[in-house]
Scaffold this motif. Structure first.
Motif, PDB file in Angstrom:
ATOM      1  N   GLN A 113       0.836  -1.206   0.000  1.00 56.11           N
ATOM      2  CA  GLN A 113       0.000   0.000   0.000  1.00 56.11           C
ATOM      3  C   GLN A 113       0.871   1.257   0.000  1.00 56.11           C
ATOM      4  O   GLN A 113       0.571   2.243  -0.684  1.00 56.11           O
ATOM      5  N   LEU A 114       1.960   1.222   0.759  1.00 58.66           N
ATOM      6  CA  LEU A 114       2.916   2.331   0.734  1.00 58.66           C
ATOM      7  C   LEU A 114       3.524   2.471  -0.660  1.00 58.66           C
ATOM      8  O   LEU A 114       3.624   3.582  -1.204  1.00 58.66           O
ATOM      9  N   ALA A 115       3.931   1.348  -1.239  1.00 59.47           N
ATOM     10  CA  ALA A 115       4.559   1.365  -2.566  1.00 59.47           C
ATOM     11  C   ALA A 115       3.625   1.975  -3.608  1.00 59.47           C
ATOM     12  O   ALA A 115       4.067   2.698  -4.510  1.00 59.47           O
ATOM     13  N   LEU A 120       4.996   2.443  -7.150  1.00 54.50           N
ATOM     14  CA  LEU A 120       5.854   1.256  -7.117  1.00 54.50           C
ATOM     15  C   LEU A 120       5.076  -0.009  -6.752  1.00 54.50           C
ATOM     16  O   LEU A 120       5.661  -1.003  -6.326  1.00 54.50           O
ATOM     17  N   GLY A 121       3.758   0.038  -6.942  1.00 54.54           N
ATOM     18  CA  GLY A 121       2.939  -1.116  -6.584  1.00 54.54           C
ATOM     19  C   GLY A 121       3.324  -2.370  -7.341  1.00 54.54           C
ATOM     20  O   GLY A 121       3.464  -3.449  -6.766  1.00 54.54           O
ATOM     21  N   ASP A 122       3.502  -2.246  -8.655  1.00 51.16           N
ATOM     22  CA  ASP A 122       3.857  -3.416  -9.463  1.00 51.16           C
ATOM     23  C   ASP A 122       5.240  -3.929  -9.084  1.00 51.16           C
ATOM     24  O   ASP A 122       5.465  -5.145  -9.006  1.00 51.16           O
ATOM     25  N   ALA A 123       6.170  -3.020  -8.836  1.00 53.36           N
ATOM     26  CA  ALA A 123       7.521  -3.424  -8.445  1.00 53.36           C
ATOM     27  C   ALA A 123       7.499  -4.159  -7.103  1.00 53.36           C
ATOM     28  O   ALA A 123       8.233  -5.136  -6.907  1.00 53.36           O
ATOM     29  N   ALA A 124       6.659  -3.696  -6.181  1.00 54.78           N
ATOM     30  CA  ALA A 124       6.559  -4.344  -4.875  1.00 54.78           C
ATOM     31  C   ALA A 124       5.992  -5.753  -5.003  1.00 54.78           C
ATOM     32  O   ALA A 124       6.495  -6.704  -4.395  1.00 54.78           O
ATOM     33  N   GLU A 125       4.937  -5.891  -5.802  1.00 53.24           N
ATOM     34  CA  GLU A 125       4.346  -7.223  -6.008  1.00 53.24           C
ATOM     35  C   GLU A 125       5.374  -8.180  -6.601  1.00 53.24           C
ATOM     36  O   GLU A 125       5.543  -9.309  -6.130  1.00 53.24           O
ATOM     37  N   GLU A 126       6.071  -7.727  -7.631  1.00 57.92           N
ATOM     38  CA  GLU A 126       7.057  -8.580  -8.308  1.00 57.92           C
ATOM     39  C   GLU A 126       8.162  -8.995  -7.355  1.00 57.92           C
ATOM     40  O   GLU A 126       8.546 -10.172  -7.301  1.00 57.92           O
ATOM     41  N   ILE A 152      13.515  -1.756  -4.039  1.00 56.71           N
ATOM     42  CA  ILE A 152      12.699  -1.214  -5.132  1.00 56.71           C
ATOM     43  C   ILE A 152      12.563   0.310  -5.050  1.00 56.71           C
ATOM     44  O   ILE A 152      11.855   0.917  -5.850  1.00 56.71           O
ATOM     45  N   GLY A 153      13.242   0.909  -4.054  1.00 60.15           N
ATOM     46  CA  GLY A 153      13.252   2.368  -3.993  1.00 60.15           C
ATOM     47  C   GLY A 153      12.445   3.002  -2.885  1.00 60.15           C
ATOM     48  O   GLY A 153      12.311   4.231  -2.844  1.00 60.15           O
ATOM     49  N   LEU A 154      11.889   2.209  -1.958  1.00 63.41           N
ATOM     50  CA  LEU A 154      11.154   2.774  -0.833  1.00 63.41           C
ATOM     51  C   LEU A 154      12.113   3.219   0.262  1.00 63.41           C
ATOM     52  O   LEU A 154      13.199   2.662   0.420  1.00 63.41           O
ATOM     53  N   ASP A 155      11.692   4.205   1.019  1.00 67.39           N
ATOM     54  CA  ASP A 155      12.489   4.716   2.124  1.00 67.39           C
ATOM     55  C   ASP A 155      12.351   3.810   3.341  1.00 67.39           C
ATOM     56  O   ASP A 155      11.249   3.381   3.691  1.00 67.39           O
ATOM     57  N   GLU A 156      13.478   3.493   3.975  1.00 68.63           N
ATOM     58  CA  GLU A 156      13.470   2.558   5.108  1.00 68.63           C
ATOM     59  C   GLU A 156      12.553   3.037   6.230  1.00 68.63           C
ATOM     60  O   GLU A 156      11.741   2.256   6.757  1.00 68.63           O
ATOM     61  N   ALA A 157      12.663   4.289   6.597  1.00 70.65           N
ATOM     62  CA  ALA A 157      11.840   4.814   7.687  1.00 70.65           C
ATOM     63  C   ALA A 157      10.355   4.748   7.328  1.00 70.65           C
ATOM     64  O   ALA A 157       9.508   4.441   8.182  1.00 70.65           O
ATOM     65  N   ALA A 158      10.048   5.024   6.060  1.00 75.95           N
ATOM     66  CA  ALA A 158       8.654   4.983   5.612  1.00 75.95           C
ATOM     67  C   ALA A 158       8.096   3.564   5.674  1.00 75.95           C
ATOM     68  O   ALA A 158       6.921   3.357   6.015  1.00 75.95           O
TER      69      ALA A 158
END
Length: 241
Positions: A113-115, A120-126, A152-158
């Motif tokens: 959901q964050l992605a 980045l939803g598709d990248a997260a699923e993959e 995949i490019g998400l921020d660690e804290a997030a």
């Protein structure tokens, strides 16, 4: 107001073997579809087994989990999965059920959901599918989710905030409820332009046929601009570029 792209919504659980296969079959159809640039995908959350404890001491692989759940031997469980492994292989996927660690997927869905908020939803699923079915990663472990999410490019804290967020938990639950309201009792569940649905990991041909039909109707309601220009090197009175 005309929509910029036709939406395909997909309800999925990252521990669902047919969801990953369905993703590949849909992608195969989309690669053959002439209007692919005018299609956008939105991944929606679904949990096949929300009763799995979020924190478990002893980890089980998929074979062990099904054997215990169905009251069968480990060998019988392996036998039951042989067809799924072959179907996955046909779709270009390597399923290692002996390594796949069964875990509650709720935290992973919160990260998805964050992605989605970062496109980045598709990248997260993959990444999560591959981590689970091929690499044997434990997405019930927060540190593992942090590793996969940052890849995949998400921020660690997030990510850490999201997996502990009630707001993201509500988004997951809302997706599950929405699927049931639309008649989706299982996954994968693909909904095209809120008019047509495909349930299950059907072959690419079925996805292509539904894309053709739904897109034709969507295009009639959302006509393209009169001129679609493909640009290349050109000259103007001011000079050439």
């Amino acid at each position: 107001m005309a929509s910029a792209k036709m939406k395909v919504e997909v309800w999925s659980d990252i521990m669902c073997p047919f969801c990953y296969i369905g993703k590949r079959n849909y992608e195969s159809a989309l690669a053959q579809f002439a209007g692919s640039k005018d299609i956008e995908i939105e991944w929606k959350s679904f949990q096949l087994d929300p009763t799995i404890p979020e924190q478990t001491g002893e980890k089980q692989n998929v074979y062990e989990y099904l054997a215990e759940r169905k009251g069968m031997s480990y060998e019988q469980s392996v036998k039951m999965h042989e067809n799924v492994v072959e179907i996955a292989k046909h779709a270009g996927l390597a399923y290692n059920f002996d390594k796949a660690i069964v875990a509650n997927s709720f935290s992973a869905h919160k990260m998805i959901q964050l992605a989605k908020t970062k496109s980045l939803g598709d990248a997260a699923e993959e990444r999560l599918f591959y981590a689970y079915f091929t690499e044997g990663k434990d997405f019930g472990d927060i540190e593992t989710l942090v590793q996969l999410g940052t890849e995949i490019g998400l921020d660690e804290a997030a990510i850490r905030t999201a997996v502990n967020s009630e707001d993201y938990a509500k988004k997951v639950r809302a997706d599950v409820a929405e699927a049931r309201n639309l008649g989706g009792g299982g996954v994968p569940f693909f909904v095209f332009n809120r008019k047509y649905a495909i349930s299950g990991a059907q072959p690419p041909e079925a996805f292509l046929q539904t894309l053709d039909k739904s897109f034709g109707e969507w295009r009639a309601d959302n006509p393209a601009s009169p001129f679609e220009v493909s640009e290349g090197p050109s000259c103007t009175p001011e000079g050439c570029d």
